[in-house]
Design an enzyme around this catalytic site. Sequence first.
Site, mmCIF file in Angstrom:
data_model
loop_
_atom_site.group_PDB
_atom_site.id
_atom_site.type_symbol
_atom_site.label_atom_id
_atom_site.label_comp_id
_atom_site.label_asym_id
_atom_site.label_seq_id
_atom_site.Cartn_x
_atom_site.Cartn_y
_atom_site.Cartn_z
ATOM 1 N N LYS A 1 -28.064 17.901 -4.765
ATOM 2 C CA LYS A 1 -29.357 16.331 -4.882
ATOM 3 C C LYS A 1 -29.965 16.344 -4.619
ATOM 4 C CE LYS A 1 -26.076 14.669 -4.198
ATOM 5 N NZ LYS A 1 -24.553 14.018 -5.917
ATOM 6 N N SER B 1 -28.175 11.519 0.212
ATOM 7 C CA SER B 1 -26.808 11.359 -1.076
ATOM 8 C C SER B 1 -26.004 12.297 -0.566
ATOM 9 C CB SER B 1 -28.246 11.776 -2.059
ATOM 10 O OG SER B 1 -27.617 12.215 -3.495
ATOM 11 N N HIS C 1 -28.234 26.328 -8.772
ATOM 12 C CA HIS C 1 -28.195 26.214 -7.604
ATOM 13 C C HIS C 1 -28.437 27.169 -6.195
ATOM 14 C CE1 HIS C 1 -27.294 21.973 -7.830
ATOM 15 N NE2 HIS C 1 -25.966 21.975 -8.177
HETATM 16 S S1 PPS Z 1 -25.334 16.916 -7.834
HETATM 17 O O1 PPS Z 1 -24.291 16.975 -7.661
HETATM 18 O O2 PPS Z 1 -26.312 18.630 -6.923
HETATM 19 O O3 PPS Z 1 -26.024 18.059 -9.191
HETATM 20 O O4 PPS Z 1 -26.607 16.336 -8.010
HETATM 21 P P1 PPS Z 1 -28.050 15.656 -8.687
HETATM 22 O O5 PPS Z 1 -27.788 15.198 -9.748
HETATM 23 O O6 PPS Z 1 -29.089 16.563 -7.866
HETATM 24 O O7 PPS Z 1 -28.323 14.315 -7.667
HETATM 25 C C1 PPS Z 1 -27.668 13.386 -7.681
HETATM 26 C C2 PPS Z 1 -28.545 12.136 -7.029
HETATM 27 O O8 PPS Z 1 -30.355 12.304 -8.369
HETATM 28 C C3 PPS Z 1 -30.456 10.621 -8.529
HETATM 29 N N1 PPS Z 1 -30.128 10.616 -10.066
HETATM 30 C C4 PPS Z 1 -31.592 9.435 -9.945
HETATM 31 N N2 PPS Z 1 -32.265 8.874 -9.641
HETATM 32 C C5 PPS Z 1 -33.035 8.441 -10.567
HETATM 33 N N3 PPS Z 1 -33.306 8.179 -11.769
HETATM 34 C C6 PPS Z 1 -32.627 8.759 -13.062
HETATM 35 N N4 PPS Z 1 -32.215 8.608 -13.587
HETATM 36 C C7 PPS Z 1 -31.093 9.557 -11.843
HETATM 37 N N5 PPS Z 1 -29.809 10.517 -11.814
HETATM 38 C C8 PPS Z 1 -29.533 10.753 -11.364
HETATM 39 C C9 PPS Z 1 -28.931 9.938 -8.256
HETATM 40 O O9 PPS Z 1 -28.939 8.701 -7.792
HETATM 41 C C10 PPS Z 1 -28.445 11.028 -6.644
HETATM 42 O O10 PPS Z 1 -28.998 10.139 -5.811
HETATM 43 P P2 PPS Z 1 -28.827 9.239 -4.079
HETATM 44 O O11 PPS Z 1 -30.040 8.993 -3.745
HETATM 45 O O12 PPS Z 1 -27.182 9.441 -4.171
HETATM 46 O O13 PPS Z 1 -28.656 8.252 -5.331
#
Ligand code: PPS
Length: 290
Positions: A46, A131, A101
Amino acid sequence: MENSNKFLFFKGVPLLSHIHDVEHIQRMQDEFEFQDEDVIVMTYPKSGTHWMIHILSLIYSKGDPTWVKSVPYWERCPWIEIKTNMENVKNKANSHLFTSHLPAHLFPKSYFTSKAKILYVARNPKDILVSALHFRNHFPIFPSYSTFEHFFEDFLQGNVPFGSWFDHIKGWLPMRHSENFLLLTYEELHQNLKVTVEKVCQFLGKELSEEEINSVMENASFQVMKNHILENKELVPAEDMKSLKIVLMRKGICGDWKNHFTVTQMETFNKQYQEKMKGMDQNLFPWDQC
Ligand code: PPS
């Protein structure tokens, strides 16, 4: 710990019994040979994993979105710890991008003597907590939580997949002085995407034109990326579409923790942070600003 049957433990670290396989991870750790041209997106869950995978893929395709639109992210950048992802790799001689991870002490040993490069993305752990809770409660393979308080406690104690955020970051941070490790933050991607994309290009030795960089940025914006991932039915199993729409690309902002933490929880978290991160350079991360 709620739902502890959904975990399996490997060298003391909780993993997910549904998708992880201890033998595979041990084999990867001992036998997987990184090549010098390999690049790994490394995160605690996340922290912006999919965002960085998207950016990396776009850099490799020089801003052309065809690849990210047509090939699932687990095929473009397979997760090292997921056996089925890595079985795909065996059939592709030119696979050099990976995701993981894993904490440093469980990662394939060959990385530490190779020239393979890690892009480590860190994020404010309070936002990770929020998240992660939303994500967990939408997928049956994860433990689900009836209350925010329970998850808050488990997160602080490291009773969550991949263990403690504090251990993860403290395990990897010593690598930041190495020339094949780049430390980035989710917050800096937000603050200045262009500068960060250029930093990644420089680290990878990729020369992109101004136009190509602009295309990387445009296609990695929250809304465009959300469309790439979710509008292509080939990329996401139908039954997961609704959940993924809600949680994988949920809000994409910095500081959402302020909408969820009580004052007491904020104080408890800050106290633990100070204790567990004692001795670390406090200027490394911009959490105070968000
Ligand atoms: S995972 O399941 O662990 O692989 O999740 P991960 O991809 O690490 O994290 C998901 C969060 O990243 C946000 N996200 C973004 N934020 C801004 N811009 C872009 N382009 C973007 N892409 C992914 C996503 O919304 C999740 O955060 P939260 O706070 O839940 O919205």
